[in-house]
Write a protein that holds these residues in place. Structure first.
Motif, PDB file in Angstrom:
ATOM      1  N   SER A  23      34.185  -3.659  68.811  1.00 21.84           N
ATOM      2  CA  SER A  23      34.127  -3.681  70.272  1.00 21.84           C
ATOM      3  C   SER A  23      32.710  -3.847  70.818  1.00 21.84           C
ATOM      4  CB  SER A  23      34.744  -2.389  70.825  1.00 21.84           C
ATOM      5  OG  SER A  23      34.023  -1.256  70.384  1.00 21.84           O
ATOM      6  N   TRP A  24      31.670  -3.611  70.012  1.00 21.64           N
ATOM      7  CA  TRP A  24      30.301  -3.709  70.518  1.00 21.64           C
ATOM      8  C   TRP A  24      29.925  -5.137  70.905  1.00 21.64           C
ATOM      9  CZ3 TRP A  24      26.961  -6.910  67.838  1.00 21.64           C
ATOM     10  CH2 TRP A  24      27.337  -7.259  66.536  1.00 21.64           C
ATOM     11  N   ILE A  25      30.681  -6.106  70.434  1.00 20.01           N
ATOM     12  CA  ILE A  25      30.336  -7.510  70.680  1.00 20.01           C
ATOM     13  C   ILE A  25      30.548  -7.886  72.147  1.00 20.01           C
ATOM     14  CG2 ILE A  25      30.911  -9.881  69.992  1.00 20.01           C
ATOM     15  CD1 ILE A  25      31.755  -8.798  67.302  1.00 20.01           C
ATOM     16  N   ALA A  26      31.352  -7.126  72.887  1.00 22.76           N
ATOM     17  CA  ALA A  26      31.716  -7.516  74.254  1.00 22.76           C
ATOM     18  C   ALA A  26      30.502  -7.650  75.161  1.00 22.76           C
ATOM     19  CB  ALA A  26      32.698  -6.507  74.832  1.00 22.76           C
ATOM     20  N   LEU A  27      29.496  -6.776  74.998  1.00 29.17           N
ATOM     21  CA  LEU A  27      28.340  -6.789  75.891  1.00 29.17           C
ATOM     22  C   LEU A  27      27.191  -7.645  75.382  1.00 29.17           C
ATOM     23  CD1 LEU A  27      28.100  -3.106  77.167  1.00 29.17           C
ATOM     24  CD2 LEU A  27      28.681  -5.137  78.479  1.00 29.17           C
ATOM     25  N   GLN A  80      23.830 -14.828  66.143  1.00 30.77           N
ATOM     26  CA  GLN A  80      24.946 -15.574  66.707  1.00 30.77           C
ATOM     27  C   GLN A  80      25.917 -16.028  65.628  1.00 30.77           C
ATOM     28  OE1 GLN A  80      24.875 -14.595  69.952  1.00 30.77           O
ATOM     29  NE2 GLN A  80      25.656 -16.637  70.381  1.00 30.77           N
ATOM     30  N   ARG A  81      25.391 -16.498  64.494  1.00 32.77           N
ATOM     31  CA  ARG A  81      26.276 -16.910  63.399  1.00 32.77           C
ATOM     32  C   ARG A  81      27.020 -15.702  62.831  1.00 32.77           C
ATOM     33  NH1 ARG A  81      24.076 -20.515  65.438  1.00 32.77           N
ATOM     34  NH2 ARG A  81      25.876 -20.086  66.763  1.00 32.77           N
ATOM     35  N   PHE A  82      26.344 -14.556  62.743  1.00 29.72           N
ATOM     36  CA  PHE A  82      27.001 -13.344  62.249  1.00 29.72           C
ATOM     37  C   PHE A  82      28.128 -12.921  63.193  1.00 29.72           C
ATOM     38  CE2 PHE A  82      27.282  -8.690  62.621  1.00 29.72           C
ATOM     39  CZ  PHE A  82      27.751  -8.381  61.350  1.00 29.72           C
ATOM     40  N   ILE A  83      27.870 -12.990  64.495  1.00 26.94           N
ATOM     41  CA  ILE A  83      28.895 -12.604  65.463  1.00 26.94           C
ATOM     42  C   ILE A  83      30.097 -13.535  65.373  1.00 26.94           C
ATOM     43  CG2 ILE A  83      29.392 -12.510  67.940  1.00 26.94           C
ATOM     44  CD1 ILE A  83      26.608 -11.387  68.375  1.00 26.94           C
ATOM     45  N   GLU A  84      29.863 -14.819  65.178  1.00 25.28           N
ATOM     46  CA  GLU A  84      30.964 -15.766  65.053  1.00 25.28           C
ATOM     47  C   GLU A  84      31.841 -15.438  63.847  1.00 25.28           C
ATOM     48  OE1 GLU A  84      29.178 -19.572  64.896  1.00 25.28           O
ATOM     49  OE2 GLU A  84      28.532 -19.560  66.996  1.00 25.28           O
ATOM     50  N   VAL A  85      31.213 -15.079  62.737  1.00 31.00           N
ATOM     51  CA  VAL A  85      31.980 -14.719  61.544  1.00 31.00           C
ATOM     52  C   VAL A  85      32.691 -13.381  61.762  1.00 31.00           C
ATOM     53  CG1 VAL A  85      31.810 -14.124  59.095  1.00 31.00           C
ATOM     54  CG2 VAL A  85      30.473 -16.025  60.008  1.00 31.00           C
ATOM     55  N   VAL A 118      24.260  -3.408  73.723  1.00 33.25           N
ATOM     56  CA  VAL A 118      23.024  -3.610  74.485  1.00 33.25           C
ATOM     57  C   VAL A 118      21.844  -3.777  73.542  1.00 33.25           C
ATOM     58  CG1 VAL A 118      21.395  -2.477  76.047  1.00 33.25           C
ATOM     59  CG2 VAL A 118      23.836  -2.471  76.566  1.00 33.25           C
ATOM     60  N   LEU A 119      21.790  -2.974  72.493  1.00 27.60           N
ATOM     61  CA  LEU A 119      20.690  -3.076  71.532  1.00 27.60           C
ATOM     62  C   LEU A 119      20.686  -4.434  70.843  1.00 27.60           C
ATOM     63  CD1 LEU A 119      18.354  -1.736  69.999  1.00 27.60           C
ATOM     64  CD2 LEU A 119      20.042  -0.843  68.378  1.00 27.60           C
ATOM     65  N   ALA A 120      21.852  -4.877  70.384  1.00 27.29           N
ATOM     66  CA  ALA A 120      21.926  -6.170  69.704  1.00 27.29           C
ATOM     67  C   ALA A 120      21.589  -7.313  70.653  1.00 27.29           C
ATOM     68  CB  ALA A 120      23.315  -6.357  69.105  1.00 27.29           C
ATOM     69  N   VAL A 154      26.266 -10.859  77.523  1.00 20.16           N
ATOM     70  CA  VAL A 154      25.720 -10.543  78.844  1.00 20.16           C
ATOM     71  C   VAL A 154      24.271 -10.093  78.743  1.00 20.16           C
ATOM     72  CG1 VAL A 154      25.996  -9.093  80.874  1.00 20.16           C
ATOM     73  CG2 VAL A 154      28.013  -9.926  79.664  1.00 20.16           C
ATOM     74  N   VAL A 155      24.003  -9.144  77.843  1.00 16.89           N
ATOM     75  CA  VAL A 155      22.642  -8.625  77.702  1.00 16.89           C
ATOM     76  C   VAL A 155      21.725  -9.700  77.125  1.00 16.89           C
ATOM     77  CG1 VAL A 155      21.246  -6.826  76.626  1.00 16.89           C
ATOM     78  CG2 VAL A 155      23.556  -6.294  77.412  1.00 16.89           C
ATOM     79  N   ARG A 156      22.203 -10.465  76.190  1.00 17.43           N
ATOM     80  CA  ARG A 156      21.397 -11.544  75.603  1.00 17.43           C
ATOM     81  C   ARG A 156      20.960 -12.540  76.665  1.00 17.43           C
ATOM     82  NH1 ARG A 156      23.238 -16.586  73.826  1.00 17.43           N
ATOM     83  NH2 ARG A 156      21.797 -17.679  72.412  1.00 17.43           N
ATOM     84  N   ALA A 157      21.899 -12.918  77.545  1.00 17.45           N
ATOM     85  CA  ALA A 157      21.553 -13.869  78.599  1.00 17.45           C
ATOM     86  C   ALA A 157      20.515 -13.293  79.560  1.00 17.45           C
ATOM     87  CB  ALA A 157      22.818 -14.256  79.368  1.00 17.45           C
ATOM     88  N   GLU A 158      20.624 -12.008  79.881  1.00 13.27           N
ATOM     89  CA  GLU A 158      19.648 -11.392  80.776  1.00 13.27           C
ATOM     90  C   GLU A 158      18.266 -11.350  80.145  1.00 13.27           C
ATOM     91  OE1 GLU A 158      19.797 -10.293  83.880  1.00 13.27           O
ATOM     92  OE2 GLU A 158      21.878 -10.936  84.134  1.00 13.27           O
ATOM     93  N   PHE A 159      18.186 -11.050  78.863  1.00 14.51           N
ATOM     94  CA  PHE A 159      16.887 -10.986  78.198  1.00 14.51           C
ATOM     95  C   PHE A 159      16.301 -12.379  77.989  1.00 14.51           C
ATOM     96  CE2 PHE A 159      17.634  -6.597  77.655  1.00 14.51           C
ATOM     97  CZ  PHE A 159      16.456  -6.010  77.206  1.00 14.51           C
ATOM     98  N   LEU A 160      17.163 -13.351  77.690  1.00 12.13           N
ATOM     99  CA  LEU A 160      16.674 -14.723  77.578  1.00 12.13           C
ATOM    100  C   LEU A 160      16.103 -15.217  78.904  1.00 12.13           C
ATOM    101  CD1 LEU A 160      19.440 -16.456  75.399  1.00 12.13           C
ATOM    102  CD2 LEU A 160      17.028 -16.151  74.783  1.00 12.13           C
ATOM    103  N   ARG A 161      16.724 -14.809  79.997  1.00  7.85           N
ATOM    104  CA  ARG A 161      16.265 -15.236  81.315  1.00  7.85           C
ATOM    105  C   ARG A 161      14.979 -14.528  81.715  1.00  7.85           C
ATOM    106  NH1 ARG A 161      17.081 -13.416  86.564  1.00  7.85           N
ATOM    107  NH2 ARG A 161      18.239 -11.631  85.741  1.00  7.85           N
TER     108      ARG A 161
END
Length: 354
Positions: free
Chosen positions: A224-228, A187-192, A169-171, A231-238
């Motif tokens: 495992s923190w990447i799962a959320l 996003q690039r860090f998460i992909e790697v 959620v924080l990320a 979802v949270v990123r999309a809500e904050f972007l919106r």
């Protein structure tokens, strides 16, 4: 425009939250699954009082002893050795009962690591009056190991879910709120990071150190923190361009306050919907690692280890069947709870529309 309404929709006992609770209760399967799961979990929290090779209470010579909390030497009961008394030894039991004493045992007189040395047949032994679900290939009581294994699995899943949700959620909040190069870099860090094979990493670490509960938890948390995050990123972007957020900025409200008080409650709706399924995945991951031999240390009560024993001892079908049924029931209950939570936070149902 009031700034309070969007930020307090989730946590206040408002009509919309009461409607969510009613929607959750309306899903009878999920509602009762929650209570059944909580009852099983609370029961296993007191595993030492249910399955133990030590009596709950001992009365000896007008004194009472609590062996499950304290270690008493055999000499305390008139024996010869200074080591801790073995209460399953008939000699120690005779020392206590011959003086008018008494032992109060738990329902199951075995702990998860207690070896039954009096089996009438070679281990693994089938279910009997002494061992209700039989023993494994090391003569340990299966029911006792299930109770302790259930507790470890659920505690592992809960801790991993809470910590990974906090980090995720924080990320996601930071990415979605600030956007720009911060979002692109994350996003690039998460992909790697997600391209790292976690199973291979665990195999390498298992060759160097012996994994335990906390080491496994730390390794799983790192991934495992990447799962959320999405979802949270999309809500904050919106939500970052909503009018109430712009109004808060215009009034000079700080970024941290806007994120925590005005945007996070909206993002938590989607987060809470996903959390039961993340808990389910966390328990499944630990079970899979134990089954493959890269999980908890040998001898630990583990549902995955019991599944592995069932695979290695096909002549003892009670091992695999018992482990399968317990895992299937546990995961099914969590899935039903997750479906009920999803229905409770459905915007159409929460607003009372058909």
């Amino acid at each position: 425009m009031s700034l309070r309404n969007p930020s307090r929709r989730l946590f206040d006992p408002s009509p919309i939250n009461r409607r969510r609770w009613q929607n959750f209760k309306a899903n009878r399967r999920g509602f009762w699954s929650l209570w059944i799961f909580l009852a099983l979990f609370l029961l296993t929290l007191f595993a030492e009082f249910i399955a133990n090779d030590k009596p709950l209470l001992v009365h000896y010579e007008d004194a009472y002893y609590l062996p499950i909390f304290n270690a008493y030497p055999e000499t305390a009961f008139g024996g010869d050795f200074e080591t801790e008394a073995d209460y399953r030894d008939p000699y120690v039991q005779t020392l206590i009962t011959d003086t008018g004493g008494r032992l109060w045992w738990p329902p199951i007189r075995y702990s998860y690591d207690t070896i039954n040395l009096d089996l009438p047949v070679p281990a693994p032994a089938p279910p009997s009056r002494e061992n209700w679900l039989g023993t494994d290939d090391q003569a340990r009581d299966v029911l006792a190991r299930l109770i302790y294994g259930f507790r470890i699995s659920v505690l592992f899943g809960l801790i991993l879910t809470l910590f990974s949700s906090f980090v995720g959620v924080l990320a996601g909040a930071v990415q979605g709120y600030f956007g720009g190069w911060i979002d692109l870099t994350f996003q690039r860090f998460i992909e790697v990071w997600t391209s790292i094979p976690i199973i291979y990493l665990l195999i390498i670490l298992a060759a160097v150190i012996e994994p335990n509960f906390w080491i496994l938890l730390g390794i799983m948390l790192a991934f495992s923190w990447i799962a959320l995050v999405p979802v949270v990123r999309a809500e904050f972007l919106r939500a970052r361009n909503f009018e109430y957020v712009r109004a808060a900025r215009a009034l000079g409200v700080g970024n941290l306050t806007i994120m925590l008080r005005h945007m996070l409650p909206n993002a938590m709706v989607a987060t809470l919907t996903f959390m039961p399924f993340i808990l389910n995945g966390s328990i499944t991951t630990l079970t899979s690692l134990d089954f493959l031999g890269f999980g908890l240390p040998p001898g630990s009560p583990s549902l995955g280890e019991l599944l592995a024993q069932g695979k290695n001892n096909i002549q003892a079908p009670w091992l695999g069947i018992t482990a399968f049924l317990v895992i299937a029931v546990m995961l099914s209950l969590l899935i039903f709870v997750g479906e009920a939570v999803r229905d409770a936070f459905d915007p159409r149902k929460a607003l009372g529309s058909k």
